[in-house]
Design a protein around this motif. Structure first.
Motif, PDB file in Angstrom:
ATOM      1  N   GLU A  41       0.828  -1.209   0.000  1.00 33.49           N
ATOM      2  CA  GLU A  41       0.000   0.000   0.000  1.00 33.49           C
ATOM      3  C   GLU A  41       0.863   1.260   0.000  1.00 33.49           C
ATOM      4  O   GLU A  41       0.514   2.254  -0.641  1.00 33.49           O
ATOM      5  CB  GLU A  41      -0.950  -0.012   1.195  1.00 33.49           C
ATOM      6  CG  GLU A  41      -2.018  -1.107   1.085  1.00 33.49           C
ATOM      7  CD  GLU A  41      -3.015  -1.075   2.220  1.00 33.49           C
ATOM      8  OE1 GLU A  41      -2.885  -0.212   3.121  1.00 33.49           O
ATOM      9  OE2 GLU A  41      -3.943  -1.906   2.208  1.00 33.49           O
ATOM     10  N   VAL A  67       0.279   3.841  -2.961  1.00 38.93           N
ATOM     11  CA  VAL A  67      -0.137   5.208  -2.672  1.00 38.93           C
ATOM     12  C   VAL A  67       0.932   6.204  -3.109  1.00 38.93           C
ATOM     13  O   VAL A  67       0.622   7.277  -3.642  1.00 38.93           O
ATOM     14  CB  VAL A  67      -0.460   5.364  -1.174  1.00 38.93           C
ATOM     15  CG1 VAL A  67      -0.612   6.836  -0.787  1.00 38.93           C
ATOM     16  CG2 VAL A  67      -1.741   4.599  -0.841  1.00 38.93           C
ATOM     17  N   VAL A  86      -0.396   8.853  -5.782  1.00 38.32           N
ATOM     18  CA  VAL A  86      -0.563  10.240  -5.345  1.00 38.32           C
ATOM     19  C   VAL A  86       0.512  11.152  -5.922  1.00 38.32           C
ATOM     20  O   VAL A  86       0.234  12.280  -6.329  1.00 38.32           O
ATOM     21  CB  VAL A  86      -0.560  10.324  -3.800  1.00 38.32           C
ATOM     22  CG1 VAL A  86      -0.614  11.780  -3.327  1.00 38.32           C
ATOM     23  CG2 VAL A  86      -1.742   9.545  -3.226  1.00 38.32           C
ATOM     24  N   THR A  98      -5.736   1.554  -5.949  1.00 38.90           N
ATOM     25  CA  THR A  98      -6.133   2.865  -5.423  1.00 38.90           C
ATOM     26  C   THR A  98      -7.169   3.484  -6.341  1.00 38.90           C
ATOM     27  O   THR A  98      -7.173   3.259  -7.557  1.00 38.90           O
ATOM     28  CB  THR A  98      -4.933   3.821  -5.303  1.00 38.90           C
ATOM     29  OG1 THR A  98      -4.230   3.861  -6.562  1.00 38.90           O
ATOM     30  CG2 THR A  98      -3.973   3.381  -4.212  1.00 38.90           C
ATOM     31  N   SER A  99      -8.031   4.277  -5.735  1.00 41.81           N
ATOM     32  CA  SER A  99      -9.013   5.059  -6.485  1.00 41.81           C
ATOM     33  C   SER A  99      -8.845   6.507  -6.078  1.00 41.81           C
ATOM     34  O   SER A  99      -9.086   6.863  -4.919  1.00 41.81           O
ATOM     35  CB  SER A  99     -10.435   4.565  -6.170  1.00 41.81           C
ATOM     36  OG  SER A  99     -11.394   5.330  -6.870  1.00 41.81           O
ATOM     37  N   ASN A 100      -8.360   7.315  -6.997  1.00 42.05           N
ATOM     38  CA  ASN A 100      -8.051   8.724  -6.716  1.00 42.05           C
ATOM     39  C   ASN A 100      -7.133   8.850  -5.500  1.00 42.05           C
ATOM     40  O   ASN A 100      -7.289   9.750  -4.675  1.00 42.05           O
ATOM     41  CB  ASN A 100      -9.333   9.516  -6.513  1.00 42.05           C
ATOM     42  CG  ASN A 100     -10.202   9.538  -7.755  1.00 42.05           C
ATOM     43  OD1 ASN A 100      -9.705   9.710  -8.861  1.00 42.05           O
ATOM     44  ND2 ASN A 100     -11.506   9.341  -7.589  1.00 42.05           N
ATOM     45  N   ASP A 108      -6.799   6.847  -2.926  1.00 39.20           N
ATOM     46  CA  ASP A 108      -7.228   6.141  -1.719  1.00 39.20           C
ATOM     47  C   ASP A 108      -7.156   4.639  -1.933  1.00 39.20           C
ATOM     48  O   ASP A 108      -7.552   4.133  -2.996  1.00 39.20           O
ATOM     49  CB  ASP A 108      -8.665   6.525  -1.346  1.00 39.20           C
ATOM     50  CG  ASP A 108      -8.790   7.989  -0.957  1.00 39.20           C
ATOM     51  OD1 ASP A 108      -7.841   8.513  -0.343  1.00 39.20           O
ATOM     52  OD2 ASP A 108      -9.834   8.596  -1.272  1.00 39.20           O
ATOM     53  N   HIS A 160       2.638   9.138   4.074  1.00 42.00           N
ATOM     54  CA  HIS A 160       1.304   9.665   3.777  1.00 42.00           C
ATOM     55  C   HIS A 160       0.221   8.845   4.479  1.00 42.00           C
ATOM     56  O   HIS A 160      -0.747   9.396   5.012  1.00 42.00           O
ATOM     57  CB  HIS A 160       1.088   9.638   2.273  1.00 42.00           C
ATOM     58  CG  HIS A 160      -0.211  10.223   1.816  1.00 42.00           C
ATOM     59  ND1 HIS A 160      -0.469  11.574   1.833  1.00 42.00           N
ATOM     60  CD2 HIS A 160      -1.332   9.636   1.332  1.00 42.00           C
ATOM     61  CE1 HIS A 160      -1.690  11.796   1.364  1.00 42.00           C
ATOM     62  NE2 HIS A 160      -2.240  10.634   1.062  1.00 42.00           N
ATOM     63  N   LEU A 161       0.390   7.525   4.499  1.00 46.89           N
ATOM     64  CA  LEU A 161      -0.598   6.659   5.130  1.00 46.89           C
ATOM     65  C   LEU A 161      -0.529   6.736   6.654  1.00 46.89           C
ATOM     66  O   LEU A 161      -1.559   6.744   7.330  1.00 46.89           O
ATOM     67  CB  LEU A 161      -0.384   5.209   4.679  1.00 46.89           C
ATOM     68  CG  LEU A 161      -0.804   4.883   3.246  1.00 46.89           C
ATOM     69  CD1 LEU A 161      -0.250   3.528   2.830  1.00 46.89           C
ATOM     70  CD2 LEU A 161      -2.323   4.892   3.116  1.00 46.89           C
ATOM     71  N   PRO A 175      -0.778  11.454   7.754  1.00 46.51           N
ATOM     72  CA  PRO A 175      -1.273  12.193   6.578  1.00 46.51           C
ATOM     73  C   PRO A 175      -0.881  13.660   6.538  1.00 46.51           C
ATOM     74  O   PRO A 175      -0.739  14.223   5.454  1.00 46.51           O
ATOM     75  CB  PRO A 175      -2.791  12.035   6.682  1.00 46.51           C
ATOM     76  CG  PRO A 175      -2.985  10.781   7.466  1.00 46.51           C
ATOM     77  CD  PRO A 175      -1.854  10.742   8.453  1.00 46.51           C
TER      78      PRO A 175
END
Length: 291
Positions: free
Chosen positions: A118, A122, A126, A150-152, A154, A275-276, A279
């Protein structure tokens, strides 16, 4: 300013880094020695943690650790068995182990764990190759095969009854995906040690086998792309340096869905983990000190 010390833990190496205001600085890496006894593995984690904290400096706010699964990220315990790595620390409280070995953690510096796949996904979705796409499948080819949807930007962990992280456990005509499509699987196919794979893939005598590895990967992922409604496939991990040798064959199998190599290299998982885990570490993306 939030400053995060970061570890990207893999089966072969541990990379250290720091993220401040959305900019990643990638520091040194060291061999993981993931098949060694618990004390050896834990000392490696502690040494890498100290290096990352040193890179972050005196204003460090926490430590983010991207760790391979299966892992309980809330408890900070590795749950890996039968994957040729980290078996000696199965069930070990890694936060407690770091508190016992790293003074800053003993003094209360927060330590947060995230799934390594992840973090990689991400980071690229991102800040990297997937930043202009909506639904991105990032596949990492290292000691094992990692997958992150990921979707946008996330993380999407489940699609229906499918847990995306477990894609690599699926069977292929050549064996389990994790065993045959990883860098370890390609090394086995070429008859070399994983540490010698970088040189082996460049040998002209291996060109056909390496290209066929890409075809196999693309064939396996083609069904996944349809099932997960993927707009873009990003390929990262240690094998991405050889993308020019296997990637075009994968692209043919995956067309018309585009497939591209990860852009950020070692900085991608560093940015993604921070980031995860924290944030607010990101006020604007950037990379510095990458090598």
């Amino acid at each position: 300013m939030t400053v995060v010390a970061v570890l990207d833990v893999g089966g072969t190496s541990i990379k250290s880094g720091a993220v401040r205001n959305g900019s990643a600085e990638v520091g040194p890496s060291m061999p993981t020695l993931a098949a060694e006894p618990a004390d050896v593995v834990l000392e490696r984690l502690a040494a890498s943690c100290s290096a990352a904290i040193g890179l972050a400096g005196p204003t460090v706010s926490g430590v983010a650790i991207g760790f391979p699964g299966p892992v309980d990220i809330a408890r900070g315990t590795a749950l890996i068995r039968g994957l040729h790595k980290f078996e000696a620390i199965h069930g070990v409280d890694l936060r407690a182990a770091l508190r016992a070995r790293v003074p800053e953690v003993a003094d209360g510096l927060p330590v947060e764990f995230v799934h390594d796949n992840e973090a990689a996904g991400v980071g690229e979705a991102v800040f990297g190759a997937g930043r202009n796409a909506g639904r991105v499948l990032t596949v990492t080819l290292g000691t094992g095969v990692g997958a992150c949807l990921t979707s946008n930007g996330d993380v999407v962990q489940w699609v229906g009854e499918l847990e995306v992280e477990k894609l690599a456990r699926r069977s292929t005509p050549w064996g389990r995906a994790d065993d045959v499509l990883s860098a370890r699987g390609l090394a086995d196919r070429l008859g070399v040690a994983t540490l010698d794979l970088r040189t082996a893939v460049e040998a002209s005598g291996h060109a056909a086998a390496v290209a066929d590895h890409g075809s196999r990967m693309g064939t396996f992922l083609r069904g996944c792309v349809d099932e997960l409604d993927v707009e873009l496939v990003v390929v990262g991990g240690g094998l991405v340096d050889a993308y020019g040798r296997f990637g075009p064959a994968a692209e043919v199998e995956l067309a018309p869905t585009p497939c591209v190599p990860a852009e950020l290299g070692a900085a991608g998982p560093i940015l993604g983990a921070a980031h995860l885990a924290f944030p607010d570490a990101h006020s604007g993306p950037g990379i510095s000190g990458y090598r």
